[in-house]
Design an enzyme around this catalytic site. Sequence first.
Site, mmCIF file in Angstrom:
data_model
loop_
_atom_site.group_PDB
_atom_site.id
_atom_site.type_symbol
_atom_site.label_atom_id
_atom_site.label_comp_id
_atom_site.label_asym_id
_atom_site.label_seq_id
_atom_site.Cartn_x
_atom_site.Cartn_y
_atom_site.Cartn_z
ATOM 1 N N GLY A 38 118.993 11.825 -17.137
ATOM 2 C CA GLY A 38 118.191 11.910 -18.376
ATOM 3 C C GLY A 38 118.017 13.110 -18.906
ATOM 4 N N LEU A 40 118.935 14.179 -21.775
ATOM 5 C CA LEU A 40 120.336 14.526 -22.046
ATOM 6 C C LEU A 40 120.460 15.511 -23.222
ATOM 7 C CD1 LEU A 40 121.317 10.681 -22.533
ATOM 8 C CD2 LEU A 40 121.585 12.166 -20.839
ATOM 9 N N GLY A 43 125.795 18.726 -22.547
ATOM 10 C CA GLY A 43 126.642 18.765 -21.452
ATOM 11 C C GLY A 43 126.778 17.373 -21.300
ATOM 12 N N HIS A 44 125.743 16.378 -21.202
ATOM 13 C CA HIS A 44 125.955 14.933 -21.087
ATOM 14 C C HIS A 44 126.710 14.242 -21.942
ATOM 15 C CE1 HIS A 44 121.833 15.597 -18.684
ATOM 16 N NE2 HIS A 44 122.600 15.254 -17.969
ATOM 17 N N ASP A 160 127.749 21.238 -11.456
ATOM 18 C CA ASP A 160 127.276 20.681 -10.034
ATOM 19 C C ASP A 160 128.775 20.384 -9.257
ATOM 20 O OD1 ASP A 160 124.325 20.412 -10.489
ATOM 21 O OD2 ASP A 160 125.192 19.152 -12.064
ATOM 22 N N VAL A 186 129.568 22.557 -19.901
ATOM 23 C CA VAL A 186 129.253 23.039 -21.346
ATOM 24 C C VAL A 186 128.304 24.114 -21.396
ATOM 25 C CG1 VAL A 186 128.387 21.788 -23.453
ATOM 26 C CG2 VAL A 186 129.938 20.828 -22.191
ATOM 27 N N SER A 195 121.826 22.696 -19.363
ATOM 28 C CA SER A 195 120.961 21.960 -18.176
ATOM 29 C C SER A 195 119.848 21.445 -18.515
ATOM 30 C CB SER A 195 120.845 22.904 -16.940
ATOM 31 O OG SER A 195 119.663 22.530 -15.939
ATOM 32 N N ARG A 197 117.221 21.499 -17.196
ATOM 33 C CA ARG A 197 116.131 22.570 -16.522
ATOM 34 C C ARG A 197 115.918 23.524 -17.419
ATOM 35 N NH1 ARG A 197 117.672 20.232 -11.327
ATOM 36 N NH2 ARG A 197 116.034 19.256 -10.257
HETATM 37 O O1 PAF Z 1 123.777 15.245 -11.431
HETATM 38 C C1 PAF Z 1 122.807 14.420 -11.534
HETATM 39 O O2 PAF Z 1 122.155 14.256 -12.658
HETATM 40 C C2 PAF Z 1 122.254 13.707 -10.470
HETATM 41 O O3 PAF Z 1 122.467 14.324 -9.363
HETATM 42 C C3 PAF Z 1 122.992 12.261 -10.263
HETATM 43 C C4 PAF Z 1 124.441 12.433 -10.241
HETATM 44 C C5 PAF Z 1 122.647 11.529 -11.608
HETATM 45 C C6 PAF Z 1 122.445 11.498 -9.321
HETATM 46 O O4 PAF Z 1 120.862 11.084 -9.253
#
Ligand code: PAF
Length: 289
Positions: A38, A40, A43-44, A160, A186, A195, A197
């Site tokens: 979440g 979002l 990037g998502h 990641d 992205v 991110s 974060r």
């Molecule tokens: O990359 C992430 O957001 C998390 O590590 C994932 C793949 C959703 C697993 O909780």
Amino acid sequence: MESRCAIIATVHVVQTVAAAIALARNGAERRILVPTMGALHRGHLELIRIARTAAGKEGEVAVSIFVNPLQFAAGGDFEKYPRPETGDEELCRGAGVDILFRPSADEMYTNDFSVAVEENSLSSTLEGKSRPGHFRGVCTVVAKLFHVLAPDAAVFGEKDFQQLAIIRRMVRDLNFRIEIIGAPTVRETDGLACSSRNQYLSPTERQQAPVLRAALLEAARLAGGGERSAAAIIDAARKIINGSPLARIDYLELVNAETLAPIEALEENSLIAVAAFFGQTRLIDNIRL
Ligand code: PAF
């Protein structure tokens, strides 16, 4: 405009494992999953766009939003991890997501939950070394999401990079019949990798955070110019990061992009990866060399 309205009307929010398992495919040919925690961001949305393309006209896109307690260290940012539920749901709607799986922790882990999935080679460096148990939590939850949602393919971001490699290994070693699609990182206009974060950063930390990208680009420049020594490349990158008073390097390593083992001299398939703190916020990034 018409088709956008149709998209907005069809997102199906599912909150229990039983309901997700019971969810028929509605004749959809392919189901593509984007697993997320979440909060979002762009990037998502790019992962979702790639999933949409992979699903095709007749296929469906599922997004999971679950802040997985198993992958956070005690004293980590699990409690404060952002959970903007309404905003996330709206973004999913606008992006044409068909299924939004958003379970509670109790739904995913019973009190006596006692089985985990562990990868024991690729997890021993970089993030795995800095965050013991992290990838055990990631593999376990991703394996569960794969079983619950039964996708044909799943999309993960290359920011990641180690997570992507470990999920590919898990799929290979445990024979999941799921295609893993990697998606390019992205970035914000100043180069900072998107991110969830990033929103923890204070204005001055945010201003200095693109130094990670600058350091990786310098590493790529040196490698492109023929430098082969890992120590020399890392040194140059480190100097750039250390020029930012708010940055504290956790690791900065040159590794083989397949084994993720540290290397002393640049190989054909090399990657430089960094993790650094800005205040309490830990950011990661990487670049292929
Ligand atoms: O990359 C992430 O957001 C998390 O590590 C994932 C793949 C959703 C697993 O909780």
